[in-house]
Design an enzyme around this catalytic site. Structure first.
Site, PDB file in Angstrom:
ATOM      1  N   ASN A  75     -20.191 -16.288  18.367  1.00 55.22           N
ATOM      2  CA  ASN A  75     -19.560 -17.537  17.951  1.00 55.22           C
ATOM      3  C   ASN A  75     -19.114 -17.417  16.493  1.00 55.22           C
ATOM      4  OD1 ASN A  75     -22.456 -17.665  17.424  1.00 55.22           O
ATOM      5  ND2 ASN A  75     -22.198 -19.822  16.889  1.00 55.22           N
ATOM      6  N   ILE A  76     -17.929 -17.948  16.231  1.00 54.80           N
ATOM      7  CA  ILE A  76     -17.334 -17.919  14.892  1.00 54.80           C
ATOM      8  C   ILE A  76     -16.990 -19.353  14.517  1.00 54.80           C
ATOM      9  CG2 ILE A  76     -15.496 -16.953  13.450  1.00 54.80           C
ATOM     10  CD1 ILE A  76     -17.306 -14.793  14.779  1.00 54.80           C
ATOM     11  N   GLU A  77     -17.762 -19.903  13.594  1.00 56.98           N
ATOM     12  CA  GLU A  77     -17.552 -21.296  13.202  1.00 56.98           C
ATOM     13  C   GLU A  77     -16.505 -21.403  12.104  1.00 56.98           C
ATOM     14  OE1 GLU A  77     -21.966 -22.934  14.382  1.00 56.98           O
ATOM     15  OE2 GLU A  77     -21.441 -22.860  12.254  1.00 56.98           O
ATOM     16  N   CYS A 137     -16.461 -20.267  20.521  1.00 52.13           N
ATOM     17  CA  CYS A 137     -17.759 -19.872  21.067  1.00 52.13           C
ATOM     18  C   CYS A 137     -17.785 -18.383  21.404  1.00 52.13           C
ATOM     19  CB  CYS A 137     -18.061 -20.684  22.321  1.00 52.13           C
ATOM     20  SG  CYS A 137     -18.108 -22.465  22.051  1.00 52.13           S
ATOM     21  N   GLU A 186     -18.655 -16.868  24.184  1.00 50.22           N
ATOM     22  CA  GLU A 186     -18.103 -16.544  25.497  1.00 50.22           C
ATOM     23  C   GLU A 186     -16.582 -16.431  25.430  1.00 50.22           C
ATOM     24  OE1 GLU A 186     -21.549 -19.532  26.189  1.00 50.22           O
ATOM     25  OE2 GLU A 186     -20.089 -19.076  24.627  1.00 50.22           O
ATOM     26  N   CYS A 229     -20.758 -24.115  27.026  1.00 49.45           N
ATOM     27  CA  CYS A 229     -20.201 -25.458  26.881  1.00 49.45           C
ATOM     28  C   CYS A 229     -19.083 -25.672  27.906  1.00 49.45           C
ATOM     29  CB  CYS A 229     -19.677 -25.659  25.457  1.00 49.45           C
ATOM     30  SG  CYS A 229     -18.122 -24.793  25.099  1.00 49.45           S
ATOM     31  N   CYS A 245     -15.888 -23.518  27.352  1.00 48.89           N
ATOM     32  CA  CYS A 245     -16.130 -22.120  27.761  1.00 48.89           C
ATOM     33  C   CYS A 245     -16.154 -21.991  29.269  1.00 48.89           C
ATOM     34  CB  CYS A 245     -17.432 -21.607  27.167  1.00 48.89           C
ATOM     35  SG  CYS A 245     -17.302 -21.205  25.412  1.00 48.89           S
TER      36      CYS A 245
END
Length: 157
Positions: free
Chosen positions: A52-54, A63, A65, A96, A99
């Protein structure tokens, strides 16, 4: 609704679980502090990892996935055997909704999705035969879903 999943070889299962843990180490989660790693097993035996890359705008976050799927699809890979997802939580955490829809776009409804608890290794060490992994599929996670084939259905005039 019960959807049976394909079987995955034990060595492939271990490979993608290990790869998901490795991917989690590269998560950029400075805002939520909720690291996620994912690993896709391709039909050629390759593994595509994602974390995940915020983003400070939150909406720009992607996310793990979807990171793995976008990496694979952007390289022309569109055939998958299994997906593993892991977090830092000691229980299996499900993808989520967004995803799930992206997984539905590119993966067979019966493809195994392995939801791996953070304490997987510890569970194995104390004799839990599957390490607490919850095996599911997108057919189970997103029943009665809308997919690419629905775009070709006849429309009322």
């Amino acid at each position: 609704m019960s959807v049976s999943t394909w079987s995955i070889q034990p060595n492939d299962r271990e490979r993608i679980i290990k790869a998901a843990f490795e991917a989690k180490e590269f998560a950029y989660s400075r805002y939520s502090k909720f690291r996620v790693g994912a690993a896709l097993l391709t039909t050629t035996g390759d593994i595509i990892k994602g974390a995940n890359i915020e983003n400070a705008s939150y909406g720009g976050t992607i996310c793990a996935e979807r990171t793995a799927l976008v990496k694979a699809v952007s390289e022309g890979i569109r055939s998958f055997i299994a997906l593993a997802v892991v977090t830092d939580v000691a229980s299996a955490i499900s993808p989520c909704g967004l995803c799930r829809q992206v997984i539905r776009e590119f993966c067979a409804q019966s493809m195994p999705i392995l939801l791996v608890p953070a304490d997987y290794e510890k569970r194995l060490a104390v004799g839990d035969p599957d390490g607490g992994v919850k095996e599911t599929s997108i057919g189970e996670l997103l029943p009665d879903s809308f997919g690419p084939e629905d775009l070709w259905l006849p429309r009322a005039q």
